[in-house]
Design an enzyme around this catalytic site. Structure first.
Site, mmCIF file in Angstrom:
data_model
loop_
_atom_site.group_PDB
_atom_site.id
_atom_site.type_symbol
_atom_site.label_atom_id
_atom_site.label_comp_id
_atom_site.label_asym_id
_atom_site.label_seq_id
_atom_site.Cartn_x
_atom_site.Cartn_y
_atom_site.Cartn_z
ATOM 1 N N ASN A 103 -2.233 -8.759 -8.461
ATOM 2 C CA ASN A 103 -1.025 -8.044 -8.029
ATOM 3 C C ASN A 103 -0.563 -7.006 -9.044
ATOM 4 O OD1 ASN A 103 -0.918 -9.551 -5.691
ATOM 5 N ND2 ASN A 103 0.325 -11.165 -6.635
ATOM 6 N N LYS B 4 -13.203 -9.493 -8.075
ATOM 7 C CA LYS B 4 -12.166 -9.982 -7.147
ATOM 8 C C LYS B 4 -12.546 -11.371 -6.629
ATOM 9 C CE LYS B 4 -9.273 -9.775 -3.309
ATOM 10 N NZ LYS B 4 -8.420 -9.098 -2.401
ATOM 11 N N GLU C 194 -8.316 0.478 -7.003
ATOM 12 C CA GLU C 194 -8.487 -0.981 -7.092
ATOM 13 C C GLU C 194 -9.705 -1.326 -7.954
ATOM 14 O OE1 GLU C 194 -6.124 -2.919 -6.024
ATOM 15 O OE2 GLU C 194 -5.274 -2.186 -4.139
ATOM 16 N N LYS D 13 -6.663 -12.904 2.581
ATOM 17 C CA LYS D 13 -5.272 -12.540 2.883
ATOM 18 C C LYS D 13 -5.288 -11.679 4.131
ATOM 19 C CE LYS D 13 -2.818 -12.322 -1.522
ATOM 20 N NZ LYS D 13 -2.113 -11.416 -2.455
ATOM 21 N N HIS E 217 -2.558 3.784 0.127
ATOM 22 C CA HIS E 217 -2.330 2.542 -0.624
ATOM 23 C C HIS E 217 -2.760 2.682 -2.098
ATOM 24 C CE1 HIS E 217 -1.971 -1.756 -1.377
ATOM 25 N NE2 HIS E 217 -3.192 -1.739 -1.895
ATOM 26 N N ARG F 181 -4.443 -20.440 17.959
ATOM 27 C CA ARG F 181 -4.428 -21.185 16.680
ATOM 28 C C ARG F 181 -5.636 -20.900 15.806
ATOM 29 N NH1 ARG F 181 -1.819 -25.383 19.708
ATOM 30 N NH2 ARG F 181 0.391 -25.215 19.228
ATOM 31 N N HIS G 28 3.724 -1.116 -4.190
ATOM 32 C CA HIS G 28 4.062 -1.368 -2.781
ATOM 33 C C HIS G 28 5.404 -0.742 -2.419
ATOM 34 C CE1 HIS G 28 1.325 -5.051 -1.706
ATOM 35 N NE2 HIS G 28 0.751 -3.904 -1.438
ATOM 36 N N HIS H 211 1.119 -3.728 -8.083
ATOM 37 C CA HIS H 211 1.497 -3.795 -6.670
ATOM 38 C C HIS H 211 2.993 -4.010 -6.446
ATOM 39 C CE1 HIS H 211 -2.782 -3.809 -6.145
ATOM 40 N NE2 HIS H 211 -2.689 -3.886 -4.840
ATOM 41 N N GLU I 78 -3.188 -18.175 -4.270
ATOM 42 C CA GLU I 78 -2.331 -17.407 -5.186
ATOM 43 C C GLU I 78 -1.249 -18.250 -5.856
ATOM 44 O OE1 GLU I 78 -1.732 -13.187 -4.143
ATOM 45 O OE2 GLU I 78 0.360 -13.547 -4.654
HETATM 46 P P1 NAD Z 1 -7.180 2.185 6.127
HETATM 47 O O1 NAD Z 1 -7.674 0.971 6.763
HETATM 48 O O2 NAD Z 1 -5.958 2.823 6.657
HETATM 49 O O3 NAD Z 1 -8.375 3.237 6.136
HETATM 50 C C1 NAD Z 1 -8.141 4.516 5.622
HETATM 51 C C2 NAD Z 1 -8.493 5.615 6.657
HETATM 52 O O4 NAD Z 1 -9.896 5.792 6.645
HETATM 53 C C3 NAD Z 1 -8.108 5.305 8.087
HETATM 54 O O5 NAD Z 1 -7.618 6.470 8.675
HETATM 55 C C4 NAD Z 1 -9.424 4.899 8.737
HETATM 56 O O6 NAD Z 1 -9.469 5.199 10.097
HETATM 57 C C5 NAD Z 1 -10.398 5.754 7.981
HETATM 58 N N1 NAD Z 1 -11.739 5.222 7.877
HETATM 59 C C6 NAD Z 1 -12.104 3.946 7.622
HETATM 60 N N2 NAD Z 1 -13.425 3.873 7.421
HETATM 61 C C7 NAD Z 1 -13.909 5.112 7.574
HETATM 62 C C8 NAD Z 1 -15.213 5.672 7.471
HETATM 63 N N3 NAD Z 1 -16.245 4.932 7.103
HETATM 64 N N4 NAD Z 1 -15.357 6.990 7.708
HETATM 65 C C9 NAD Z 1 -14.289 7.757 8.032
HETATM 66 N N5 NAD Z 1 -13.038 7.300 8.116
HETATM 67 C C10 NAD Z 1 -12.858 5.984 7.889
HETATM 68 O O7 NAD Z 1 -6.883 1.985 4.578
HETATM 69 P P2 NAD Z 1 -7.623 1.236 3.373
HETATM 70 O O8 NAD Z 1 -7.359 2.065 2.192
HETATM 71 O O9 NAD Z 1 -9.015 0.859 3.716
HETATM 72 O O10 NAD Z 1 -6.822 -0.139 3.275
HETATM 73 C C11 NAD Z 1 -5.463 -0.164 2.934
HETATM 74 C C12 NAD Z 1 -4.866 -1.429 3.465
HETATM 75 O O11 NAD Z 1 -5.501 -2.553 2.867
HETATM 76 C C13 NAD Z 1 -3.384 -1.559 3.185
HETATM 77 O O12 NAD Z 1 -2.739 -1.973 4.356
HETATM 78 C C14 NAD Z 1 -3.312 -2.651 2.142
HETATM 79 O O13 NAD Z 1 -2.107 -3.359 2.204
HETATM 80 C C15 NAD Z 1 -4.502 -3.491 2.507
HETATM 81 N N6 NAD Z 1 -5.011 -4.318 1.423
HETATM 82 C C16 NAD Z 1 -5.212 -5.637 1.667
HETATM 83 C C17 NAD Z 1 -5.715 -6.465 0.676
HETATM 84 C C18 NAD Z 1 -5.977 -7.913 0.979
HETATM 85 O O14 NAD Z 1 -6.285 -8.666 0.052
HETATM 86 N N7 NAD Z 1 -5.886 -8.348 2.205
HETATM 87 C C19 NAD Z 1 -6.014 -5.937 -0.573
HETATM 88 C C20 NAD Z 1 -5.821 -4.586 -0.796
HETATM 89 C C21 NAD Z 1 -5.318 -3.776 0.225
#
Ligand code: NAD
Length: 355
Positions: free
Chosen positions: A233, A215, A178, A136, A256, A114, A240, A236, A225
């Site tokens: 959004n 943000k 972003e 989120k 992304h 929980r 998405h 998105h 939200e």
């Molecule tokens: P990710 O987490 O897949 O990271 C991208 C790649 O970079 C991965 O292969 C990871 O292993 C690698 N990596 C990470 N840090 C590294 C570093 N310092 N050096 C080398 N490699 C590294 O992708 P992302 O772009 O960070 O995040 C995308 C995700 O975030 C999506 O799932 C999206 O839906 C989510 N997201 C969430 C919110 C939220 O508010 N919660 C907002 C925007 C995006």
């Protein structure tokens, strides 16, 4: 050290990571776990250990990297590890990684027994300026992004831009989408400043801080939200859908931010048609993304599939596809329902562009 206050937690701008040791010293957790993916285990965990040599009491949980692994199966793996290592309710999960790790780790932590505490240490530009802040958490299911999740705030977020040194240019640029979005929805001066940069690699610490502040201001005003948070959004709804389609149909799927950049161009077109965005602003938005992102070929025959995916979007109400659209650069309107033929027109607008 710069800090920003969010919903009951602090965002530390701290390359030394000393804020993590101080936090741990204060809280006295029963156990500490660090969640990484394969790449952050390889590149980021050694950096953390070098910065904090005294931090030795932790167990590592590793998941494979990539959006395709942000699923219930890997979440079960995290829960199982927590159980196997006898994590009680006073355990802490540190999410060390990009948005996949912070989203899925946050979700696993918020549901295990929980809810246990978690901290985000984001290691991609995208997760620093966006995913790690705002509470989120979530995973994808059946092609639908983030459809299972919670709103749960981390206990702290620690931004160390040193981690970005090992990130590929493609990943950096993905996160930059972003950053541009934050300018479009809230701050025209910031938008104009960042689109002058030759590439995402040139982003400064001050600009990262500014992007996070935009943000954070929005998510602290509206944590669940109901209102202004919906402005985040922008891009998105279509983005998405394209991201999900690409993940399921392409060998080298869009990242992304790359998908969201396409979404923001399409939705800027919708904004011109329906929200009063001027031709000049549409052009400025379109050119800004085409400057950093290659034009992507959206296949002609997938529009219906994209619409089907959009219909699953959790932002929808009563079966209508819901959009957040800028009416000018610095301001965004929310809850705009749009019919399908106009959405297809916006995809066509994108198709007809060239780099
Ligand atoms: P990710 O987490 O897949 O990271 C991208 C790649 O970079 C991965 O292969 C990871 O292993 C690698 N990596 C990470 N840090 C590294 C570093 N310092 N050096 C080398 N490699 C590294 O992708 P992302 O772009 O960070 O995040 C995308 C995700 O975030 C999506 O799932 C999206 O839906 C989510 N997201 C969430 C919110 C939220 O508010 N919660 C907002 C925007 C995006």
């Amino acid at each position: 050290m710069n800090t920003i206050e969010s919903n009951n937690y602090t965002i530390y701008f701290d390359n030394s990571l000393k804020s993590l040791s101080e936090f741990l010293a204060q809280k006295k957790y029963s156990k500490v776990f660090i969640l990484t993916d394969e790449l952050t285990c390889q590149y980021c965990l050694p950096v953390l250990q070098e910065k904090l040599p005294d931090l030795t009491e932790f167990d590592i949980i590793e998941v494979p990297n990539g959006e395709e692994n942000k699923t219930i199966d890997f979440c079960i793996g995290i829960w199982r590890m927590l159980l196997d290592f006898e994590a009680d309710r006073n355990a802490l999960l540190i999410n060390l990684g990009g948005g996949v790790v912070t989203d899925m780790g946050g979700f696993a932590a918020s549901t295990y027994k929980r809810g246990i505490d978690f901290i985000n240490i984001p290691t991609t530009l995208l997760s620093q300026v966006d995913a790690s802040v705002g509470g989120k958490t979530g995973i994808d299911m059946d092609n639908v992004k983030n459809v299972i999740g919670t709103f749960t705030q981390p206990k702290a977020v620690i931004i160390a831009t040193d981690f970005l040194a090992t990130l590929s240019d493609r990943q950096l640029t993905s996160g930059f989408a972003e950053v541009i979005k934050h300018g479009i929805i809230a701050d025209a001066d910031f938008f104009n400043e960042i689109i002058e940069l030759a590439s995402a690699k040139d982003i400064s610490e001050a600009q990262i801080l500014k992007s996070i502040s935009i943000k954070n201001k929005v998510v602290t005003a509206d944590p669940f939200e109901k209102d202004i948070r919906k402005t985040l959004n922008y891009g998105h709804t279509i983005g998405h859908a394209i991201e999900s389609w690409s993940l399921n149909n392409e060998k080298n799927p869009l990242l992304h931010g790359e998908a969201i950049a396409i979404g923001m161009i399409c939705e800027a077109y919708l904004a011109k048609e329906l929200a009063g965005l001027s031709e000049d602003d549409l052009e400025a938005i379109t050119l800004s993304f085409l400057k950093y992102f290659d034009h992507y070929i959206i296949k002609q025959d997938i529009d219906e599939q994209l619409l089907e995916i959009m219909k699953q979007d959790k932002k929808n109400t009563s079966g209508n596809i819901n959009f957040s659209l800028p009416n000018k650069i610095c301001h965004c309107q929310i809850d705009i329902l749009i019919d399908h033929h106009l959405i297809k027109e916006s995809l066509e607008f994108y198709r007809n562009l060239k780099n």
